[in-house]
Design a protein around this motif. Structure first.
Motif, PDB file in Angstrom:
ATOM      1  N   ARG A   5      53.914  58.435  97.097  1.00 51.00           N
ATOM      2  CA  ARG A   5      54.350  59.829  97.283  1.00 51.00           C
ATOM      3  C   ARG A   5      53.358  60.620  98.131  1.00 51.00           C
ATOM      4  NH1 ARG A   5      56.821  61.862  91.447  1.00 51.00           N
ATOM      5  NH2 ARG A   5      58.583  60.395  91.382  1.00 51.00           N
ATOM      6  N   LEU A   6      52.089  60.423  97.889  1.00 47.46           N
ATOM      7  CA  LEU A   6      51.060  61.133  98.653  1.00 47.46           C
ATOM      8  C   LEU A   6      51.093  60.712 100.123  1.00 47.46           C
ATOM      9  CD1 LEU A   6      48.728  63.113  98.626  1.00 47.46           C
ATOM     10  CD2 LEU A   6      47.209  61.256  97.928  1.00 47.46           C
ATOM     11  N   LEU A   7      51.291  59.420 100.380  1.00 43.15           N
ATOM     12  CA  LEU A   7      51.381  58.940 101.763  1.00 43.15           C
ATOM     13  C   LEU A   7      52.590  59.531 102.469  1.00 43.15           C
ATOM     14  CD1 LEU A   7      50.454  55.169 101.282  1.00 43.15           C
ATOM     15  CD2 LEU A   7      49.164  56.834 102.614  1.00 43.15           C
ATOM     16  N   GLU A   8      53.725  59.580 101.785  1.00 43.11           N
ATOM     17  CA  GLU A   8      54.933  60.161 102.380  1.00 43.11           C
ATOM     18  C   GLU A   8      54.727  61.639 102.694  1.00 43.11           C
ATOM     19  OE1 GLU A   8      57.965  59.308  99.552  1.00 43.11           O
ATOM     20  OE2 GLU A   8      58.300  57.241 100.291  1.00 43.11           O
ATOM     21  N   LYS A   9      54.068  62.363 101.778  1.00 43.90           N
ATOM     22  CA  LYS A   9      53.783  63.781 102.009  1.00 43.90           C
ATOM     23  C   LYS A   9      52.874  63.955 103.220  1.00 43.90           C
ATOM     24  CE  LYS A   9      51.777  67.869  99.790  1.00 43.90           C
ATOM     25  NZ  LYS A   9      51.113  68.402  98.569  1.00 43.90           N
ATOM     26  N   GLU A  50      48.542  72.466 107.490  1.00 47.07           N
ATOM     27  CA  GLU A  50      47.540  71.490 107.025  1.00 47.07           C
ATOM     28  C   GLU A  50      47.133  71.743 105.582  1.00 47.07           C
ATOM     29  OE1 GLU A  50      44.251  71.529 109.683  1.00 47.07           O
ATOM     30  OE2 GLU A  50      45.274  70.406 111.257  1.00 47.07           O
ATOM     31  N   GLU A  51      47.148  73.009 105.162  1.00 44.83           N
ATOM     32  CA  GLU A  51      46.746  73.359 103.804  1.00 44.83           C
ATOM     33  C   GLU A  51      47.782  72.959 102.758  1.00 44.83           C
ATOM     34  OE1 GLU A  51      45.897  77.510 104.024  1.00 44.83           O
ATOM     35  OE2 GLU A  51      43.965  77.211 105.033  1.00 44.83           O
ATOM     36  N   MET A  52      48.930  72.424 103.212  1.00 43.88           N
ATOM     37  CA  MET A  52      49.920  71.910 102.260  1.00 43.88           C
ATOM     38  C   MET A  52      49.349  70.720 101.482  1.00 43.88           C
ATOM     39  SD  MET A  52      53.377  72.131 104.578  1.00 43.88           S
ATOM     40  CE  MET A  52      54.383  71.235 103.400  1.00 43.88           C
ATOM     41  N   PRO A  61      41.808  67.855  96.734  1.00 40.63           N
ATOM     42  CA  PRO A  61      41.804  66.591  95.965  1.00 40.63           C
ATOM     43  C   PRO A  61      42.728  65.527  96.565  1.00 40.63           C
ATOM     44  CG  PRO A  61      42.016  68.482  94.488  1.00 40.63           C
ATOM     45  CD  PRO A  61      42.163  69.001  95.883  1.00 40.63           C
ATOM     46  N   GLU A  62      43.888  65.966  97.101  1.00 36.86           N
ATOM     47  CA  GLU A  62      44.812  65.008  97.726  1.00 36.86           C
ATOM     48  C   GLU A  62      44.188  64.404  98.978  1.00 36.86           C
ATOM     49  OE1 GLU A  62      49.273  66.636  96.524  1.00 36.86           O
ATOM     50  OE2 GLU A  62      48.253  67.489  98.271  1.00 36.86           O
ATOM     51  N   ARG A  63      43.506  65.249  99.731  1.00 32.87           N
ATOM     52  CA  ARG A  63      42.851  64.742 100.952  1.00 32.87           C
ATOM     53  C   ARG A  63      41.767  63.728 100.613  1.00 32.87           C
ATOM     54  NH1 ARG A  63      44.007  66.800 105.631  1.00 32.87           N
ATOM     55  NH2 ARG A  63      44.877  68.705 104.754  1.00 32.87           N
ATOM     56  N   GLN A  64      41.027  64.007  99.535  1.00 33.20           N
ATOM     57  CA  GLN A  64      39.990  63.069  99.094  1.00 33.20           C
ATOM     58  C   GLN A  64      40.610  61.760  98.620  1.00 33.20           C
ATOM     59  OE1 GLN A  64      37.447  64.712  96.094  1.00 33.20           O
ATOM     60  NE2 GLN A  64      36.065  62.948  96.065  1.00 33.20           N
ATOM     61  N   GLN A  65      41.747  61.861  97.930  1.00 32.92           N
ATOM     62  CA  GLN A  65      42.458  60.668  97.465  1.00 32.92           C
ATOM     63  C   GLN A  65      42.936  59.827  98.644  1.00 32.92           C
ATOM     64  OE1 GLN A  65      45.492  61.625  94.605  1.00 32.92           O
ATOM     65  NE2 GLN A  65      46.233  59.502  94.464  1.00 32.92           N
ATOM     66  N   LEU A  66      43.406  60.514  99.688  1.00 36.78           N
ATOM     67  CA  LEU A  66      43.855  59.804 100.899  1.00 36.78           C
ATOM     68  C   LEU A  66      42.695  59.087 101.578  1.00 36.78           C
ATOM     69  CD1 LEU A  66      46.356  62.376 102.487  1.00 36.78           C
ATOM     70  CD2 LEU A  66      46.902  60.040 101.781  1.00 36.78           C
ATOM     71  N   GLU A  67      41.539  59.735 101.616  1.00 33.16           N
ATOM     72  CA  GLU A  67      40.360  59.117 102.223  1.00 33.16           C
ATOM     73  C   GLU A  67      39.935  57.873 101.450  1.00 33.16           C
ATOM     74  OE1 GLU A  67      38.496  59.654 104.980  1.00 33.16           O
ATOM     75  OE2 GLU A  67      40.101  61.002 105.598  1.00 33.16           O
ATOM     76  N   THR A  68      39.972  57.968 100.114  1.00 30.62           N
ATOM     77  CA  THR A  68      39.621  56.811  99.277  1.00 30.62           C
ATOM     78  C   THR A  68      40.588  55.663  99.511  1.00 30.62           C
ATOM     79  OG1 THR A  68      38.742  58.309  97.593  1.00 30.62           O
ATOM     80  CG2 THR A  68      39.207  56.044  96.903  1.00 30.62           C
ATOM     81  N   LEU A  69      41.888  55.992  99.572  1.00 33.29           N
ATOM     82  CA  LEU A  69      42.912  54.969  99.832  1.00 33.29           C
ATOM     83  C   LEU A  69      42.683  54.308 101.183  1.00 33.29           C
ATOM     84  CD1 LEU A  69      45.620  53.538  99.220  1.00 33.29           C
ATOM     85  CD2 LEU A  69      46.769  55.498 100.266  1.00 33.29           C
ATOM     86  N   LYS A  70      42.423  55.121 102.200  1.00 35.29           N
ATOM     87  CA  LYS A  70      42.197  54.584 103.546  1.00 35.29           C
ATOM     88  C   LYS A  70      40.989  53.654 103.569  1.00 35.29           C
ATOM     89  CE  LYS A  70      41.453  56.107 108.320  1.00 35.29           C
ATOM     90  NZ  LYS A  70      41.233  57.284 109.205  1.00 35.29           N
ATOM     91  N   ARG A  71      39.921  54.065 102.876  1.00 34.80           N
ATOM     92  CA  ARG A  71      38.701  53.239 102.828  1.00 34.80           C
ATOM     93  C   ARG A  71      38.967  51.913 102.119  1.00 34.80           C
ATOM     94  NH1 ARG A  71      35.814  57.023 101.277  1.00 34.80           N
ATOM     95  NH2 ARG A  71      35.801  56.624  99.025  1.00 34.80           N
TER      96      ARG A  71
END
Length: 506
Positions: A431-435, A460-462, A466-476
């Motif tokens: 869901r986070l990736l789709e968003k 961008e502020e949508m 915390p979601e951005r940090q989660q995305l960074e962790t996933l990418k790493r």
């Protein structure tokens, strides 16, 4: 076929082609060759879906077919070819380093589509390159075509087998399946095409190149289409040629680590001279004279003929025997012993695994047994003539071929685990990736229409912090898993090459 290989094939087929193709492909891997109706019955899949799945698998060289005497066509999966899908990123990256972005996209298109005509590849690649260029700049078809010719000349791409002309002209009933043939001398023959034009940028779906709405476009009949100049001549990526390049690079790196850069450059030159003349499965390269090697050294590589001869003598006297001397004519004839080089590389891989898994003491014992071939444990030599267990010598040796096969099996299991972990990570954050993708699409659309910076910032502020940090962790995490897949596949390549070379020699 081991369970680890079947599982890995299943994951790769599902990831690239979906569930139906995966079901048909794995069924054929498990059962061997089968006719169409048996496949449909055993898998519980409709005939139409089986046909489509087989078309996809045949298009990508993952399944072959054979006509039996009674006219029944049977289909057989190529498991080893399915496993090569692991190496697609490496094929593409290698082409990029050798032939820049144009060569990279040519190989990528051929891998994505299985087989394509040269004209279709050239146009598609020119369009893709034009998309990345600044406004007003375009990529000529001729430039892409020249890169394609260079890839064919160095055998990185090759023609696909064709239906012979006699079979097409036969007035009788058509055979159950066509017989495809190719003359070896025509495999790398590029058709003479005069492809004139430039790449085009994609327009929005509502307007064409002239800016007219889609509804107002005149309908073109298929009769007005120009005939394709190379219709029926299809090309595919020559995976064996890439494997030969990977093997050569591994040998050059091993020589550089053992001796020095000059030695590795001499070996690189010898391998480059033998690229086309030596088959990929040959145990030795073709003999090369010292004079030929000297003339073929890279321009600006300032070493004298005398120094070259000294280096060649050192290489030939080295215990690893990567280079051997086969004669004295032409200043000395030299070959590269490909089988011994692969054996040394595979043995070094086994040694490093033993060191990491069991520690340095075990690695020393392992290395000593490899070096001495057969060793007994340190003990008193008995004088009694009987064969009592307490007074009997037990010799230990390393079966390198068996050990390589066992390690290869574990590598397949490791890659399957890495793929499953990557899929799990992606699914957990779906869901986070789709968003994130929706937000990126909105920003790209607004940038195209000239939106202000404040509006873009608001979009961008949508995505919260915390979601951005989660995305960074996933990418790493995904990047680590991808890198691990590539590293394990490098080990798989060395072990497979050694096993194949050993089996051919036996």
């Amino acid at each position: 076929m081991t369970q680890a290989e079947i599982k890995l094939c299943s994951l790769l087929l599902q990831e690239h082609f979906g569930e139906i193709v995966e079901k048909i492909g794995v069924h054929l891997i498990r059962t061997g060759s089968q006719p169409l109706r048996v496949i449909a019955h055993d898998t519980g899949t409709s005939l139409d879906q089986v046909k489509k799945a087989l078309c996809v698998l045949i298009q990508h060289n993952l399944v072959i077919y054979q006509v039996h005497k009674r006219g029944v066509v049977e289909y057989e999966a190529q498991c080893s070819r399915v496993l090569r899908m692991l190496r697609y990123p490496r094929y593409i990256y290698t082409t990029k380093t050798l032939y820049s972005d144009t060569g990279e996209l040519i190989v990528e298109e051929l891998l994505l589509n299985g087989k394509m005509t040269m004209s279709a590849v050239v146009k598609k690649v020119a369009d893709r390159l034009t998309e990345t260029m600044e406004d007003g700049k375009t990529m000529d078809y001729a430039e892409v075509s020249n890169t394609f010719v260079r890839l064919a000349d160095t055998h990185f791409v090759q023609r696909c087998p064709l239906v012979p002309a006699t079979e097409n002209s036969d007035p009788g009933p058509p055979p159950p399946a066509p017989t495809l043939v190719i003359n070896e001398k025509d495999m790398y023959l590029v058709p003479k095409l005069s492809l004139i034009g430039k790449g085009k940028r994609r327009r929005s779906s509502d307007e064409d190149a002239a800016g007219e709405p889609k509804a107002k476009r005149p309908k073109h009949t298929t009769d007005n289409k120009e005939p394709i100049p190379d219709d029926g001549i299809y090309w595919q990526v020559n995976l064996d040629r890439f494997h030969q390049h990977f093997r050569d690079q591994a040998i050059v790196s091993a020589v550089a680590n053992r001796m020095d850069q000059t030695s590795s450059e001499i070996v690189r030159t010898m391998l480059r001279m033998s690229e086309i003349t030596t088959p990929s499965s040959a145990p030795f390269t073709q003999p090369l004279s010292s004079n030929e090697i000297f003339r073929s050294l890279p321009v600006g590589y300032n070493i004298s003929k005398q120094v070259l001869d000294q280096y060649l003598t050192l290489l030939a006297d080295d215990p690893l025997e990567f280079v051997g001397k086969s004669g004295d004519s032409g200043g000395g004839m030299y070959v590269i012993n490909l089988h011994k080089a692969l054996t040394s590389l595979a043995t070094a891989t086994l040694e490093s695994v033993v060191q990491e898994r069991f520690g340095s003491r075990c690695a020393r014992i392992f290395r000593l047994v490899l070096q001495k071939k057969h060793l007994e444990q340190k003990q008193e030599i008995p004088k009694t003539p009987d064969h009592a267990p307490s007074r009997t010598f037990y010799l230990y040796t390393v079966n390198v071929l068996s050990a390589a096969r066992m390690l290869l099996h574990r590598c397949y299991k490791s890659i399957a685990n890495l793929i499953e972990r990557r899929q799990f990570e992606t699914k957990e954050n779906k869901r986070l990736l789709e968003k994130s993708q929706r937000v990126e699409a909105i920003i790209a659309s607004m940038q195209a229409t000239g939106a202000e910076e404040a509006q873009l910032q608001e979009i961008e502020e949508m995505i919260t912090a915390p979601e951005r940090q989660q995305l960074e962790t996933l990418k790493r995490n995904v990047n680590k898993l991808d890198a691990s897949e590539i590293q394990v596949d490098e080990t798989i390549f060395l072990l497979e090459s050694y096993i194949e070379s050993t089996m051919k020699k036996q």
